[in-house]
Design a protein around this motif. Structure first.
Motif, PDB file in Angstrom:
ATOM      1  N   MET A   1       0.849  -1.196   0.000  1.00 46.46           N
ATOM      2  CA  MET A   1       0.000   0.000   0.000  1.00 46.46           C
ATOM      3  C   MET A   1       0.885   1.248   0.000  1.00 46.46           C
ATOM      4  O   MET A   1       1.816   1.342   0.799  1.00 46.46           O
ATOM      5  N   THR A   2       0.622   2.170  -0.908  1.00 41.55           N
ATOM      6  CA  THR A   2       1.430   3.385  -1.003  1.00 41.55           C
ATOM      7  C   THR A   2       1.115   4.334   0.151  1.00 41.55           C
ATOM      8  O   THR A   2       0.114   4.189   0.857  1.00 41.55           O
ATOM      9  N   LEU A   3       1.971   5.334   0.320  1.00 39.20           N
ATOM     10  CA  LEU A   3       1.910   6.180   1.513  1.00 39.20           C
ATOM     11  C   LEU A   3       0.570   6.897   1.657  1.00 39.20           C
ATOM     12  O   LEU A   3      -0.032   6.894   2.745  1.00 39.20           O
ATOM     13  N   TYR A   4       0.078   7.513   0.601  1.00 38.25           N
ATOM     14  CA  TYR A   4      -1.175   8.268   0.718  1.00 38.25           C
ATOM     15  C   TYR A   4      -2.350   7.329   0.971  1.00 38.25           C
ATOM     16  O   TYR A   4      -3.261   7.655   1.746  1.00 38.25           O
ATOM     17  N   ALA A   5      -2.327   6.165   0.347  1.00 37.57           N
ATOM     18  CA  ALA A   5      -3.391   5.190   0.593  1.00 37.57           C
ATOM     19  C   ALA A   5      -3.324   4.693   2.037  1.00 37.57           C
ATOM     20  O   ALA A   5      -4.359   4.486   2.699  1.00 37.57           O
ATOM     21  N   ARG A   6      -2.096   4.511   2.524  1.00 42.26           N
ATOM     22  CA  ARG A   6      -1.937   4.033   3.902  1.00 42.26           C
ATOM     23  C   ARG A   6      -2.459   5.050   4.905  1.00 42.26           C
ATOM     24  O   ARG A   6      -3.137   4.706   5.887  1.00 42.26           O
ATOM     25  N   PHE A   7      -2.187   6.340   4.675  1.00 39.33           N
ATOM     26  CA  PHE A   7      -2.657   7.347   5.618  1.00 39.33           C
ATOM     27  C   PHE A   7      -4.158   7.590   5.491  1.00 39.33           C
ATOM     28  O   PHE A   7      -4.825   7.949   6.472  1.00 39.33           O
ATOM     29  N   ALA A   8      -4.711   7.369   4.306  1.00 39.24           N
ATOM     30  CA  ALA A   8      -6.171   7.409   4.193  1.00 39.24           C
ATOM     31  C   ALA A   8      -6.777   6.299   5.042  1.00 39.24           C
ATOM     32  O   ALA A   8      -7.808   6.497   5.709  1.00 39.24           O
ATOM     33  N   ALA A   9      -6.115   5.123   5.047  1.00 39.40           N
ATOM     34  CA  ALA A   9      -6.577   4.014   5.893  1.00 39.40           C
ATOM     35  C   ALA A   9      -6.417   4.363   7.370  1.00 39.40           C
ATOM     36  O   ALA A   9      -7.274   4.007   8.205  1.00 39.40           O
TER      37      ALA A   9
ATOM     38  N   ALA B   1       8.429  -1.350  -8.131  1.00 39.08           N
ATOM     39  CA  ALA B   1       9.050  -1.190  -9.454  1.00 39.08           C
ATOM     40  C   ALA B   1       8.029  -0.751 -10.502  1.00 39.08           C
ATOM     41  O   ALA B   1       7.393   0.280 -10.353  1.00 39.08           O
ATOM     42  N   ASP B   2       7.843  -1.556 -11.541  1.00 39.52           N
ATOM     43  CA  ASP B   2       6.935  -1.175 -12.626  1.00 39.52           C
ATOM     44  C   ASP B   2       5.494  -1.024 -12.169  1.00 39.52           C
ATOM     45  O   ASP B   2       4.683  -0.388 -12.853  1.00 39.52           O
ATOM     46  N   ASP B   3       5.150  -1.610 -11.031  1.00 39.70           N
ATOM     47  CA  ASP B   3       3.770  -1.552 -10.541  1.00 39.70           C
ATOM     48  C   ASP B   3       3.512  -0.366  -9.616  1.00 39.70           C
ATOM     49  O   ASP B   3       2.371  -0.189  -9.160  1.00 39.70           O
ATOM     50  N   TYR B   4       4.542   0.429  -9.312  1.00 40.00           N
ATOM     51  CA  TYR B   4       4.302   1.581  -8.441  1.00 40.00           C
ATOM     52  C   TYR B   4       3.418   2.578  -9.190  1.00 40.00           C
ATOM     53  O   TYR B   4       3.745   3.028 -10.287  1.00 40.00           O
ATOM     54  N   GLY B   5       2.295   2.908  -8.597  1.00 43.24           N
ATOM     55  CA  GLY B   5       1.307   3.762  -9.260  1.00 43.24           C
ATOM     56  C   GLY B   5       0.098   2.977  -9.734  1.00 43.24           C
ATOM     57  O   GLY B   5      -0.958   3.556  -9.998  1.00 43.24           O
ATOM     58  N   ARG B   6       0.254   1.666  -9.861  1.00 42.18           N
ATOM     59  CA  ARG B   6      -0.903   0.839 -10.232  1.00 42.18           C
ATOM     60  C   ARG B   6      -1.789   0.612  -9.011  1.00 42.18           C
ATOM     61  O   ARG B   6      -1.308   0.612  -7.875  1.00 42.18           O
ATOM     62  N   SER B   7      -3.084   0.432  -9.262  1.00 41.94           N
ATOM     63  CA  SER B   7      -4.001   0.160  -8.164  1.00 41.94           C
ATOM     64  C   SER B   7      -5.165  -0.669  -8.685  1.00 41.94           C
ATOM     65  O   SER B   7      -5.257  -0.971  -9.879  1.00 41.94           O
ATOM     66  N   THR B   8      -6.043  -1.027  -7.776  1.00 42.66           N
ATOM     67  CA  THR B   8      -7.253  -1.772  -8.137  1.00 42.66           C
ATOM     68  C   THR B   8      -8.490  -0.897  -7.967  1.00 42.66           C
ATOM     69  O   THR B   8      -9.605  -1.404  -7.862  1.00 42.66           O
ATOM     70  N   ALA B   9      -8.294   0.423  -7.955  1.00 40.67           N
ATOM     71  CA  ALA B   9      -9.423   1.339  -7.734  1.00 40.67           C
ATOM     72  C   ALA B   9     -10.536   1.132  -8.755  1.00 40.67           C
ATOM     73  O   ALA B   9     -11.714   1.297  -8.439  1.00 40.67           O
TER      74      ALA B   9
ATOM     75  N   ILE C   1      11.807   7.247   4.032  1.00 38.74           N
ATOM     76  CA  ILE C   1      12.769   6.227   3.594  1.00 38.74           C
ATOM     77  C   ILE C   1      12.040   4.928   3.281  1.00 38.74           C
ATOM     78  O   ILE C   1      12.335   4.237   2.299  1.00 38.74           O
ATOM     79  N   GLY C   2      11.037   4.617   4.112  1.00 37.81           N
ATOM     80  CA  GLY C   2      10.237   3.411   3.858  1.00 37.81           C
ATOM     81  C   GLY C   2       9.494   3.488   2.534  1.00 37.81           C
ATOM     82  O   GLY C   2       9.384   2.495   1.806  1.00 37.81           O
ATOM     83  N   GLU C   3       8.996   4.695   2.194  1.00 37.49           N
ATOM     84  CA  GLU C   3       8.284   4.835   0.917  1.00 37.49           C
ATOM     85  C   GLU C   3       9.248   4.705  -0.262  1.00 37.49           C
ATOM     86  O   GLU C   3       8.887   4.171  -1.308  1.00 37.49           O
ATOM     87  N   LEU C   4      10.473   5.170  -0.081  1.00 40.14           N
ATOM     88  CA  LEU C   4      11.472   4.997  -1.139  1.00 40.14           C
ATOM     89  C   LEU C   4      11.726   3.509  -1.390  1.00 40.14           C
ATOM     90  O   LEU C   4      11.845   3.068  -2.542  1.00 40.14           O
ATOM     91  N   ARG C   5      11.792   2.738  -0.326  1.00 38.93           N
ATOM     92  CA  ARG C   5      11.945   1.282  -0.483  1.00 38.93           C
ATOM     93  C   ARG C   5      10.699   0.668  -1.126  1.00 38.93           C
ATOM     94  O   ARG C   5      10.795  -0.287  -1.901  1.00 38.93           O
ATOM     95  N   ASN C   6       9.514   1.217  -0.815  1.00 38.26           N
ATOM     96  CA  ASN C   6       8.287   0.721  -1.434  1.00 38.26           C
ATOM     97  C   ASN C   6       8.314   0.921  -2.951  1.00 38.26           C
ATOM     98  O   ASN C   6       7.848   0.072  -3.709  1.00 38.26           O
ATOM     99  N   ILE C   7       8.852   2.063  -3.404  1.00 39.62           N
ATOM    100  CA  ILE C   7       8.955   2.321  -4.839  1.00 39.62           C
ATOM    101  C   ILE C   7       9.838   1.263  -5.478  1.00 39.62           C
ATOM    102  O   ILE C   7       9.507   0.696  -6.535  1.00 39.62           O
ATOM    103  N   ALA C   8      10.966   0.971  -4.827  1.00 32.50           N
ATOM    104  CA  ALA C   8      11.891  -0.027  -5.373  1.00 32.50           C
ATOM    105  C   ALA C   8      11.244  -1.412  -5.411  1.00 32.50           C
ATOM    106  O   ALA C   8      11.407  -2.154  -6.388  1.00 32.50           O
ATOM    107  N   ALA C   9      10.494  -1.745  -4.368  1.00 36.69           N
ATOM    108  CA  ALA C   9       9.866  -3.072  -4.301  1.00 36.69           C
ATOM    109  C   ALA C   9       8.757  -3.210  -5.342  1.00 36.69           C
ATOM    110  O   ALA C   9       8.617  -4.258  -5.981  1.00 36.69           O
TER     111      ALA C   9
END
Length: 574
Positions: free
Chosen positions: A1-9, A110-118, A100-108
């Protein structure tokens, strides 16, 4: 879960907890709650409007509600500080470790960063280009083609199933004109000297079509009545034009899933079926149109026609679906076509030229009626493109006859330059396409500036490898506030994608990439004056590896954004 989605949760969890404790009413409407970057970075990292949105339904002052939320949100381990601003906005400052955690999330991701199931479970039909099959594509078609294709990519990125559709307008009078134009070229191929009269298509692109027909049929149709050859020439001409159009679109990397023929739609009785469906619901009736406003033409007389009750759905007047001779009006045929599209899609999007603005209300009314309000329907109007070279208008193409072809432009400057440039302005804004400016190596050229950012990151990787330094997340704690600001910009990519998809505005991705590239270049360029700020520091491989890691994730997001736009990321700028 990306940072903004996580804080919305986190906000939702805080509201759930307050409701469970009886401090807030249960089931408060939350659809208007947003977690977003504050307008002023000095106010923190995230802004939450929950207290402002929920105060009235909760029956309490916004600041009082904000205090309850701050108590819970401020206790989160990711939050370094929580404050109330103004009448009840909540500003959150996050810990460096969170970024720093979100930077690692981007790396993890990768090509799917920005994709969602909205958008999962919702099928969207995007109909774009749909140029009349009467010649090659021109730059007016180009802009709508790129906007439609990028929008389709954008919708798929958030989980929608997308149908890319092109309707072939092969039932109108323009295809008869096309057939007659081809008949002249057919006679020309057999040795006759012909002159293309006013009203026919003069382009040389019809010469091969005439030659092929001459080779196949000889002189069979030279002196024959039009009725003997018109259907054949119409069909063969449309097929040849569609082959050409598909090839032109392929130059832009555009491929449709479905080609719908208007002639086939009418032959299958789809307009009659739509009319019957509407009559059964008293939405079509036989009536007489009002006389034209202003001076009434001498030949005008009231004629009873089948009229669609479009005024019930916000249109200015009811619209005829048939002409007095019994043939379908353009609106009647279009109404049936949209009825067909709605059978296997939950949402419909049409990309039209701005010259079709006058038909938006009636088609919107038709879709609303035919789907009983269940189907979301959007029309995106696209303005024409003015072609320039060094500020001067570009001359027309001899081959096309009266316009510059898409193929000519793509062959000169390349697919990626064309696609990116078409998305550098909102679709309904006027656009100039200057052949010199779009290939200019300057920060004023957004195509170059974004591509240069990616190429520069690739160059850093190569220089790091030469120095024996490989990107690593082991020392990300050494990144400072300036570098974390880059992470903060990067972290807004997923919410930018979802917002752009919701608004049906793919140009927002180009704007975002421009801002991200500007931030990256500014950070990189500081090292030109201060050697300690350079990415590659041979004497400090640990910090170099962390900065390389940061650079690579910025490059990843540039690639992801360009992918939505249908643009390849450059590895170098040579």
């Amino acid at each position: 879960m990306t940072l903004y989605a996580r804080f919305a949760a986190h906000v939702n969890a805080a509201l759930d907890g307050l409701a469970a404790d009886g401090r807030l009413p249960a089931d408060l409407p939350r659809s208007g709650i947003a977690v977003e970057p504050p307008r002023d970075a000095a106010h923190g990292d995230l802004a939450v409007n929950a207290a402002m949105v929920l105060a009235k339904p909760a029956g309490m002052p916004p600041r009082a509600l904000a205090e309850l939320l701050v108590e819970r949100l401020g206790a989160l381990p990711e939050v370094a500080g929580a404050a109330i601003a103004g009448p009840g906005f909540i500003n959150l400052t996050l810990t460096p470790e969170t970024w720093i955690g979100e930077l690692r999330n981007i790396a993890a991701a990768a090509d799917d960063y920005g994709r969602s199931t909205a958008g999962a479970g919702v099928t969207v039909n995007v109909e774009y280009v749909s140029a009349n099959p009467t010649g090659p594509m021109h730059m007016g078609h180009c802009r709508g083609a790129v906007v439609g294709d990028a929008l389709a990519n954008l919708l798929e990125t958030i989980g929608h199933a997308v149908i890319r559709e092109y309707v072939i307008n092969d039932a109108g009078s323009q295809v008869d004109v096309l057939a007659r134009s081809v008949h002249l070229r057919y006679r020309e191929a057999l040795g006759e000297t012909v002159t293309i009269p006013e009203g026919l298509y003069p382009g040389d692109y019809l010469v091969p079509v005439g030659q092929a027909l001459a080779a196949e049929y000889g002189e069979r149709f030279v002196g024959a009545d039009e009725a003997a050859w018109l259907p054949l020439f119409r069909r063969r001409a449309v097929d040849a034009m569609m082959t050409m159009i598909k090839a032109d679109l392929a130059l832009l990397g555009i491929h449709h899933d479905r080609f719908a023929s208007e002639a086939e739609l009418q032959a299958a009785g789809k307009p009659e079926a739509a009319e019957a469906w509407l009559r059964a619901r008293d939405l079509v009736y036989d009536g007489v149109l009002e006389a034209p406003k202003g001076e009434t033409p001498e030949d005008w007389e009231p004629v009873e026609l089948p009229l669609f009750r479009s005024t019930r759905f916000g249109d200015d007047q009811d619209r005829p679906i048939k002409k007095s001779n019994g043939s379908w009006t353009y609106f009647g045929a279009d109404l049936a076509y949209h009825f067909q599209k709605a059978q296997d899609a939950d949402q419909l999007i049409d990309i039209w030229g701005a010259d079709h603005a006058g038909t938006v209300k009636r088609i919107t009314a038709a879709v609303n009626a035919l789907t009983e309000g269940r189907t979301r329907f959007d029309v995106k109007l696209v303005q024409m493109v003015r072609l320039l070279r060094g500020g001067e208008p570009v001359k027309m193409s001899k081959r096309a006859g009266n316009f510059v072809t898409l193929a000519d432009v793509v062959n000169e400057v390349g697919k990626d330059v064309v696609r990116f440039t078409m998305l550098t302005r909102k679709a309904d804004a006027q656009m100039d396409f200057d052949f010199e400016k779009v290939v200019e190596a300057s920060k004023d050229n957004p195509v170059f500036y974004v591509q240069y950012a990616h190429a520069r990151i690739k160059s850093l990787q190569r220089k790091g490898a030469e120095a024996g330094i490989v990107a690593s997340d082991a020392a990300l704690h050494r990144l400072d506030e300036v570098e974390r600001a880059l992470v903060k910009r990067a972290a807004t990519f997923p919410r930018t994608v979802e917002a752009a998809a919701a608004a049906r505005e793919p140009h927002r991705i180009a704007f975002y990439l421009g801002d991200l590239a500007a931030d990256f270049h500014a950070w990189f360029n500081v090292g030109n004056d201060d050697p300690s700020r350079r990415v590659i520091l041979p004497d400090d491989p640990e910090l170099s590896a962390a900065r390389l890691f940061l650079s690579e994730q910025i490059g990843q997001i540039v690639r992801n954004g360009l992918g939505i736009m249908g643009v390849a990321a450059r590895q170098d700028m040579h």
